[in-house]
Design a protein around this motif. Structure first.
Motif, short mmCIF file in Angstrom:
data_model
loop_
_atom_site.label_atom_id
_atom_site.label_comp_id
_atom_site.label_asym_id
_atom_site.label_seq_id
_atom_site.Cartn_x
_atom_site.Cartn_y
_atom_site.Cartn_z
N CYS A 181 26.90 -43.16 -4.13
CA CYS A 181 25.81 -42.69 -3.26
C CYS A 181 24.85 -41.77 -4.01
CB CYS A 181 26.38 -41.98 -2.04
SG CYS A 181 27.25 -43.10 -0.94
N ILE A 182 25.39 -40.91 -4.86
CA ILE A 182 24.52 -40.03 -5.65
C ILE A 182 23.68 -40.87 -6.61
CG2 ILE A 182 24.53 -38.27 -7.47
CD1 ILE A 182 26.94 -37.01 -5.99
N GLY A 183 24.29 -41.89 -7.21
CA GLY A 183 23.55 -42.78 -8.10
C GLY A 183 22.42 -43.51 -7.39
N ILE A 184 22.67 -43.97 -6.19
CA ILE A 184 21.63 -44.65 -5.42
C ILE A 184 20.51 -43.69 -5.08
CG2 ILE A 184 21.12 -45.73 -3.20
CD1 ILE A 184 23.92 -46.96 -3.35
N GLY A 185 20.87 -42.49 -4.66
CA GLY A 185 19.86 -41.48 -4.34
C GLY A 185 19.00 -41.14 -5.54
N MET A 187 10.83 -26.80 -1.18
CA MET A 187 10.75 -27.61 0.04
C MET A 187 10.66 -29.11 -0.25
SD MET A 187 11.42 -25.70 2.44
CE MET A 187 11.11 -26.84 3.77
N PRO A 188 9.76 -29.55 -1.14
CA PRO A 188 9.75 -31.00 -1.43
C PRO A 188 11.07 -31.48 -2.05
CG PRO A 188 7.72 -29.99 -2.19
CD PRO A 188 8.63 -28.87 -1.78
N LEU A 189 11.65 -30.67 -2.94
CA LEU A 189 12.92 -31.06 -3.55
C LEU A 189 14.02 -31.16 -2.50
CD1 LEU A 189 14.59 -31.61 -6.12
CD2 LEU A 189 15.05 -29.16 -6.18
N ALA A 190 14.11 -30.18 -1.63
CA ALA A 190 15.16 -30.19 -0.60
C ALA A 190 14.95 -31.35 0.36
CB ALA A 190 15.16 -28.87 0.15
N THR A 191 13.71 -31.56 0.78
CA THR A 191 13.43 -32.65 1.72
C THR A 191 13.76 -34.00 1.11
OG1 THR A 191 11.67 -31.33 2.70
CG2 THR A 191 11.64 -33.70 3.14
N LEU A 192 13.25 -34.25 -0.08
CA LEU A 192 13.49 -35.54 -0.72
C LEU A 192 14.97 -35.74 -1.01
CD1 LEU A 192 12.01 -38.03 -1.77
CD2 LEU A 192 11.85 -36.90 -3.98
N SER A 193 15.64 -34.70 -1.48
CA SER A 193 17.08 -34.81 -1.78
C SER A 193 17.88 -35.12 -0.53
CB SER A 193 17.58 -33.52 -2.42
OG SER A 193 16.96 -33.31 -3.65
N CYS A 194 17.61 -34.43 0.56
CA CYS A 194 18.35 -34.65 1.80
C CYS A 194 18.12 -36.06 2.34
CB CYS A 194 17.95 -33.64 2.87
SG CYS A 194 18.58 -31.99 2.55
N VAL A 195 16.88 -36.49 2.34
CA VAL A 195 16.57 -37.83 2.87
C VAL A 195 17.26 -38.90 2.05
CG1 VAL A 195 14.73 -39.52 3.17
CG2 VAL A 195 14.42 -37.20 3.99
N LEU A 196 17.12 -38.84 0.74
CA LEU A 196 17.67 -39.91 -0.10
C LEU A 196 19.19 -39.87 -0.19
CD1 LEU A 196 14.94 -39.99 -2.87
CD2 LEU A 196 15.23 -41.53 -0.95
N MET A 197 19.78 -38.69 -0.23
CA MET A 197 21.24 -38.63 -0.26
C MET A 197 21.84 -39.08 1.07
SD MET A 197 22.06 -37.84 -3.25
CE MET A 197 21.31 -37.14 -4.69
N ASN A 198 21.22 -38.72 2.18
CA ASN A 198 21.70 -39.20 3.48
C ASN A 198 21.54 -40.70 3.61
OD1 ASN A 198 22.70 -36.85 4.68
ND2 ASN A 198 20.65 -36.18 5.22
N GLU A 199 20.43 -41.22 3.09
CA GLU A 199 20.23 -42.67 3.12
C GLU A 199 21.34 -43.36 2.33
OE1 GLU A 199 17.18 -46.02 1.37
OE2 GLU A 199 16.54 -43.94 1.45
N ALA A 200 21.64 -42.81 1.16
CA ALA A 200 22.68 -43.42 0.33
C ALA A 200 24.06 -43.28 0.97
CB ALA A 200 22.68 -42.78 -1.05
N CYS A 201 24.32 -42.15 1.62
CA CYS A 201 25.63 -41.92 2.24
C CYS A 201 25.78 -42.65 3.56
CB CYS A 201 25.86 -40.43 2.43
SG CYS A 201 26.11 -39.56 0.87
N ALA A 202 24.72 -43.28 4.03
CA ALA A 202 24.81 -44.01 5.29
C ALA A 202 25.74 -45.21 5.15
CB ALA A 202 23.42 -44.48 5.73
#
Length: 169
Positions: A7-11, A142-157
């Protein structure tokens, strides 16, 4: 552990693709290109899910490896990012890269290279501050946190895991 690493790799891979797209696209096309990239990822997931209906589960992994191998080979044909080239004082190569990306009849190559140089100079003036201060700056956090949360959650879905275990379930 392997699922977490996957998941981290996908993010991180998604982030890299989006950054590359934003570096090679014009301001007008940046949003649509990034949106199209993310949409195509979802369409690909749908396609692999539908492929599970036709193929036995044992073959799905081979199809995915074949697809990723093809993507890797096609990436070798991509031009370098003009921004990266200008940052490394390779302006002539940046002009060639922009000509490949925009077409041979595009007349704004020199203008874009100058804009990239101005952006790099503006960033260099910001680099005078310490890394710790830059990390504390809201315009970075803020952009780093937002992008990281969105992409990591997408990958962990679990979309890739669902593709593998979906037919069995």
């Amino acid at each position: 552990l392997s699922r977490l690493l996957h998941c981290i790799g996908i993010g991180m891979g998604t982030t890299t693709a989006i950054i590359y797209i934003s570096e090679i696209s014009t301001i007008k096309t940046r949003g649509p290109f990034v949106g199209a990239c993310l949409t195509m990822m979802v369409v690909a997931t749908l396609g692999y899910t539908a492929l599970c209906i036709i193929l036995p589960i044992q073959w799905l992994s081979l199809v995915l490896v074949g697809n990723h191998s093809l993507v890797f080979l096609l990436q070798l044909l991509l031009p370098n990012s003009p921004q990266w080239l200008v940052r490394h004082s390779r302006e002539e190569e940046a002009r060639e890269s922009l000509a490949k990306l925009r077409g041979s009849k595009y007349e704004g190559v020199d203008v874009e290279v100058e804009e990239i140089k101005q952006i790099i100079e503006a960033r260099a003036s910001l680099a005078q501050t310490s890394t710790l201060n830059a990390l504390k700056d809201r315009s970075f956090k803020m952009p780093l946190a937002t992008l990281s949360c969105v992409l990591m959650n997408e990958a962990c879905a679990g979309q890739e895991t669902f593709l593998y275990f979906g037919p069995t379930i």
